[in-house]
Design a protein around this motif. Structure first.
Motif, PDB file in Angstrom:
ATOM      1  N   ALA A  84      -1.473   3.921  -1.123  1.00 34.07           N
ATOM      2  CA  ALA A  84      -2.548   3.372  -1.961  1.00 34.07           C
ATOM      3  C   ALA A  84      -3.262   2.326  -1.113  1.00 34.07           C
ATOM      4  CB  ALA A  84      -1.989   2.768  -3.241  1.00 34.07           C
ATOM      5  N   GLU A  85      -4.027   2.817  -0.136  1.00 36.10           N
ATOM      6  CA  GLU A  85      -4.642   1.955   0.872  1.00 36.10           C
ATOM      7  C   GLU A  85      -6.079   1.642   0.483  1.00 36.10           C
ATOM      8  OE1 GLU A  85      -2.614   3.620   4.880  1.00 36.10           O
ATOM      9  OE2 GLU A  85      -3.503   5.139   3.563  1.00 36.10           O
ATOM     10  N   GLU A  86      -6.303   0.423   0.019  1.00 35.33           N
ATOM     11  CA  GLU A  86      -7.620   0.030  -0.476  1.00 35.33           C
ATOM     12  C   GLU A  86      -8.626  -0.089   0.663  1.00 35.33           C
ATOM     13  OE1 GLU A  86      -7.238  -3.486  -2.801  1.00 35.33           O
ATOM     14  OE2 GLU A  86      -5.989  -2.527  -4.340  1.00 35.33           O
ATOM     15  N   ASP A  87      -9.843   0.372   0.387  1.00 37.03           N
ATOM     16  CA  ASP A  87     -10.975   0.293   1.324  1.00 37.03           C
ATOM     17  C   ASP A  87     -10.717   1.051   2.619  1.00 37.03           C
ATOM     18  OD1 ASP A  87     -12.561  -1.362  -0.396  1.00 37.03           O
ATOM     19  OD2 ASP A  87     -11.277  -3.049   0.157  1.00 37.03           O
ATOM     20  N   ASP A  88      -9.852   2.038   2.571  1.00 39.46           N
ATOM     21  CA  ASP A  88      -9.569   2.878   3.731  1.00 39.46           C
ATOM     22  C   ASP A  88     -10.198   4.245   3.464  1.00 39.46           C
ATOM     23  OD1 ASP A  88      -8.545   4.473   5.753  1.00 39.46           O
ATOM     24  OD2 ASP A  88      -6.573   3.516   5.730  1.00 39.46           O
ATOM     25  N   GLU A  89     -11.201   4.611   4.246  1.00 44.40           N
ATOM     26  CA  GLU A  89     -11.941   5.843   3.998  1.00 44.40           C
ATOM     27  C   GLU A  89     -11.572   6.980   4.952  1.00 44.40           C
ATOM     28  OE1 GLU A  89     -15.919   5.654   2.689  1.00 44.40           O
ATOM     29  OE2 GLU A  89     -15.914   3.487   2.457  1.00 44.40           O
ATOM     30  N   ARG A  90     -10.459   6.845   5.660  1.00 45.82           N
ATOM     31  CA  ARG A  90     -10.028   7.930   6.540  1.00 45.82           C
ATOM     32  C   ARG A  90      -9.599   9.139   5.698  1.00 45.82           C
ATOM     33  NH1 ARG A  90      -5.071   6.214   9.260  1.00 45.82           N
ATOM     34  NH2 ARG A  90      -4.820   4.934   7.378  1.00 45.82           N
ATOM     35  N   THR A  91     -10.116  10.279   6.066  1.00 40.98           N
ATOM     36  CA  THR A  91      -9.752  11.491   5.330  1.00 40.98           C
ATOM     37  C   THR A  91      -8.834  12.411   6.127  1.00 40.98           C
ATOM     38  OG1 THR A  91     -11.786  12.575   6.096  1.00 40.98           O
ATOM     39  CG2 THR A  91     -11.858  11.478   3.944  1.00 40.98           C
ATOM     40  N   GLU A  92      -8.526  12.030   7.367  1.00 43.97           N
ATOM     41  CA  GLU A  92      -7.591  12.802   8.170  1.00 43.97           C
ATOM     42  C   GLU A  92      -6.170  12.270   7.975  1.00 43.97           C
ATOM     43  OE1 GLU A  92      -8.103  15.557  10.029  1.00 43.97           O
ATOM     44  OE2 GLU A  92     -10.113  15.502   9.140  1.00 43.97           O
ATOM     45  N   PRO A  93      -5.177  13.139   7.881  1.00 41.30           N
ATOM     46  CA  PRO A  93      -3.795  12.673   7.742  1.00 41.30           C
ATOM     47  C   PRO A  93      -3.352  11.887   8.973  1.00 41.30           C
ATOM     48  CG  PRO A  93      -3.980  15.007   7.187  1.00 41.30           C
ATOM     49  CD  PRO A  93      -5.276  14.615   7.818  1.00 41.30           C
ATOM     50  N   ASP A  94      -2.565  10.856   8.744  1.00 41.64           N
ATOM     51  CA  ASP A  94      -2.015  10.043   9.825  1.00 41.64           C
ATOM     52  C   ASP A  94      -0.554  10.460  10.041  1.00 41.64           C
ATOM     53  OD1 ASP A  94      -0.312   7.274  10.328  1.00 41.64           O
ATOM     54  OD2 ASP A  94      -2.132   7.426  11.542  1.00 41.64           O
ATOM     55  N   PRO A  95      -0.190  10.909  11.248  1.00 48.18           N
ATOM     56  CA  PRO A  95       1.178  11.410  11.484  1.00 48.18           C
ATOM     57  C   PRO A  95       2.255  10.369  11.219  1.00 48.18           C
ATOM     58  CG  PRO A  95      -0.282  12.104  13.262  1.00 48.18           C
ATOM     59  CD  PRO A  95      -1.062  11.134  12.428  1.00 48.18           C
ATOM     60  N   ALA A  96       2.023   9.108  11.602  1.00 51.73           N
ATOM     61  CA  ALA A  96       3.026   8.063  11.374  1.00 51.73           C
ATOM     62  C   ALA A  96       3.218   7.815   9.880  1.00 51.73           C
ATOM     63  CB  ALA A  96       2.617   6.781  12.087  1.00 51.73           C
ATOM     64  N   THR A  97       2.113   7.838   9.139  1.00 45.89           N
ATOM     65  CA  THR A  97       2.202   7.661   7.688  1.00 45.89           C
ATOM     66  C   THR A  97       2.974   8.812   7.057  1.00 45.89           C
ATOM     67  OG1 THR A  97       0.105   6.445   7.622  1.00 45.89           O
ATOM     68  CG2 THR A  97       0.851   7.444   5.569  1.00 45.89           C
ATOM     69  N   ALA A  98       2.699  10.031   7.522  1.00 46.17           N
ATOM     70  CA  ALA A  98       3.405  11.200   6.986  1.00 46.17           C
ATOM     71  C   ALA A  98       4.905  11.098   7.221  1.00 46.17           C
ATOM     72  CB  ALA A  98       2.849  12.478   7.625  1.00 46.17           C
ATOM     73  N   SER A 142       0.828  -1.205   0.000  1.00 49.33           N
ATOM     74  CA  SER A 142       0.000   0.000   0.000  1.00 49.33           C
ATOM     75  C   SER A 142       0.862   1.256   0.000  1.00 49.33           C
ATOM     76  CB  SER A 142      -0.914   0.009   1.231  1.00 49.33           C
ATOM     77  OG  SER A 142      -0.146   0.048   2.421  1.00 49.33           O
ATOM     78  N   ARG A 143       2.186   1.094  -0.035  1.00 52.69           N
ATOM     79  CA  ARG A 143       3.091   2.234  -0.021  1.00 52.69           C
ATOM     80  C   ARG A 143       3.544   2.584  -1.429  1.00 52.69           C
ATOM     81  NH1 ARG A 143       7.877   0.218   3.557  1.00 52.69           N
ATOM     82  NH2 ARG A 143       7.706  -1.371   1.927  1.00 52.69           N
ATOM     83  N   THR A 144       3.671   3.861  -1.688  1.00 57.21           N
ATOM     84  CA  THR A 144       4.332   4.348  -2.900  1.00 57.21           C
ATOM     85  C   THR A 144       5.335   5.408  -2.467  1.00 57.21           C
ATOM     86  OG1 THR A 144       2.618   6.017  -3.244  1.00 57.21           O
ATOM     87  CG2 THR A 144       2.318   3.913  -4.366  1.00 57.21           C
ATOM     88  N   THR A 145       6.282   5.677  -3.337  1.00 58.74           N
ATOM     89  CA  THR A 145       7.283   6.697  -3.044  1.00 58.74           C
ATOM     90  C   THR A 145       7.365   7.638  -4.235  1.00 58.74           C
ATOM     91  OG1 THR A 145       8.564   5.138  -1.697  1.00 58.74           O
ATOM     92  CG2 THR A 145       9.696   7.121  -2.465  1.00 58.74           C
ATOM     93  N   TYR A 146       7.089   8.899  -4.010  1.00 55.01           N
ATOM     94  CA  TYR A 146       7.217   9.858  -5.114  1.00 55.01           C
ATOM     95  C   TYR A 146       7.368  11.267  -4.574  1.00 55.01           C
ATOM     96  CZ  TYR A 146       2.100  10.380  -4.417  1.00 55.01           C
ATOM     97  OH  TYR A 146       0.849  10.564  -3.889  1.00 55.01           O
TER      98      TYR A 146
END
Length: 318
Positions: A230-244, A212-216
């Motif tokens: 590219a997280e399928e079926d994930d409907e969270r619209t708030e940014p995730d600090p760990a992901t950032a 589910s990760r991409t790098t660009y």
């Protein structure tokens, strides 16, 4: 305003379709729940490339049509927000791409020592890179110059639009899941980080296979756009600090100066992926009207927008 067509949806697919129809002489209104700069399209990177879109053969043809249009728009980047920019697609080989790749000028397989970061395979390319908030505003202005009318209006069903025009074009993206309804639509969550550009002039992408990760990173005016997910079926619209933090770290493996770049903001968008791929299809409406479905573009709505708009316009005028 009496209308020949109402386009429901004000993202890049809806606006491009509306421009195409209005410039063919039709009286067109766009009904959009959001301002153009608040749509999912405004979050996009947005590099021309057929990414996460089906069916492959049709998508390739739509993408090439759009490439030609973006090439023309890139002649005036200050007005359109479209620029030619060079960069590298890592973990990509020419033989693994569809037939469309043979018609993209300048695609070149790189030698292992030419690929940046921890990669040994890649392609060099010079492609259109679109500043989406700016470009969407330009599309709206072009539509209105052609006589179109943009209205902020949410709908609960297509019957509302059908009562106002004989043809309705459904460019509602992920919302078509409930409006149609179409259970084949699913969200693919994309998260981005915006940072001050430390002097990077070329774009870079790498899609981690099976992840589910991409790098660009994409150099846009006033910012560097980092991605992504590219997280399928994930409907969270708030940014995730760990992901950032993970996004910044992955991009810094390619260009270390990114690690110290000041963060300007975060963005999240839900790509409208669809089982079976893009749907461009006309169906009858009660009372003799016509509904043209035009959704399911996944992660490549920008890339195929003009080609798909031509196909949708054919169904509107049929």
């Amino acid at each position: 305003m009496e209308s020949d067509v109402i386009v429901v949806g004000g993202g890049v697919v809806g606006l491009t379709t509306a421009v195409t129809l209005a410039e063919r002489g039709l009286r067109v209104r766009v009904w959009s729940r959001d301002e153009v700069t608040d749509t999912t399209s405004a979050v996009a990177g947005a590099l021309w490339w057929p990414y996460r879109i089906e069916p492959e053969e049709a998508a390739g043809a739509w993408a090439l049509t759009s490439l030609r249009v973006y090439g023309e728009l890139a002649a005036d980047p200050e007005r359109t927000g479209v620029r030619w920019v060079s960069g590298v697609h890592a973990d990509t080989v020419l033989d693994g791409l569809g037939s469309w790749a043979r018609e993209v000028p300048g695609l070149r397989q790189l030698a292992p020592d030419e690929v940046p970061g921890p990669y040994d395979v890649g392609l060099a390319a010079r492609l259109p890179l679109i500043d989406m908030p700016f470009h969407l505003a330009w599309l709206r202005a072009r539509f209105e110059t052609a006589g179109g009318l943009f209205e902020r209006r949410a709908v609960s069903g297509f019957g509302e639009a059908a009562a106002a025009a004989p043809v309705v074009v459904d460019c509602t993206g992920l919302s078509a899941r409930d409006l149609v309804p179409d259970p084949g639509l699913r969200p693919v969550r994309g998260q981005l980080v915006l940072v001050e550009n430390p002097g990077i002039e070329e774009w870079f992408t790498s899609a981690d296979a099976g992840s589910s990760r991409t790098t660009y990173f994409f150099p846009q005016p006033g910012r560097l756009v980092l991605g992504g997910t590219a997280e399928e079926d994930d409907e969270r619209t708030e940014p995730d600090p760990a992901t950032a933090a993970a996004i910044v770290a992955r991009c810094a493996r390619v260009r270390p100066e990114i690690a110290g770049a000041r963060v300007l903001g975060h963005r999240v968008g839900l790509r409208p992926a669809r089982s079976g791929g893009v749907r461009i299809e006309a169906v009858p409406l009660p009372g003799g009207g016509r509904l043209v479905h035009h959704y399911g573009h996944g992660g490549a709505g920008v890339t195929v927008a003009w080609g798909c708009a031509e196909r949708a316009a054919e169904l509107v005028e049929a």
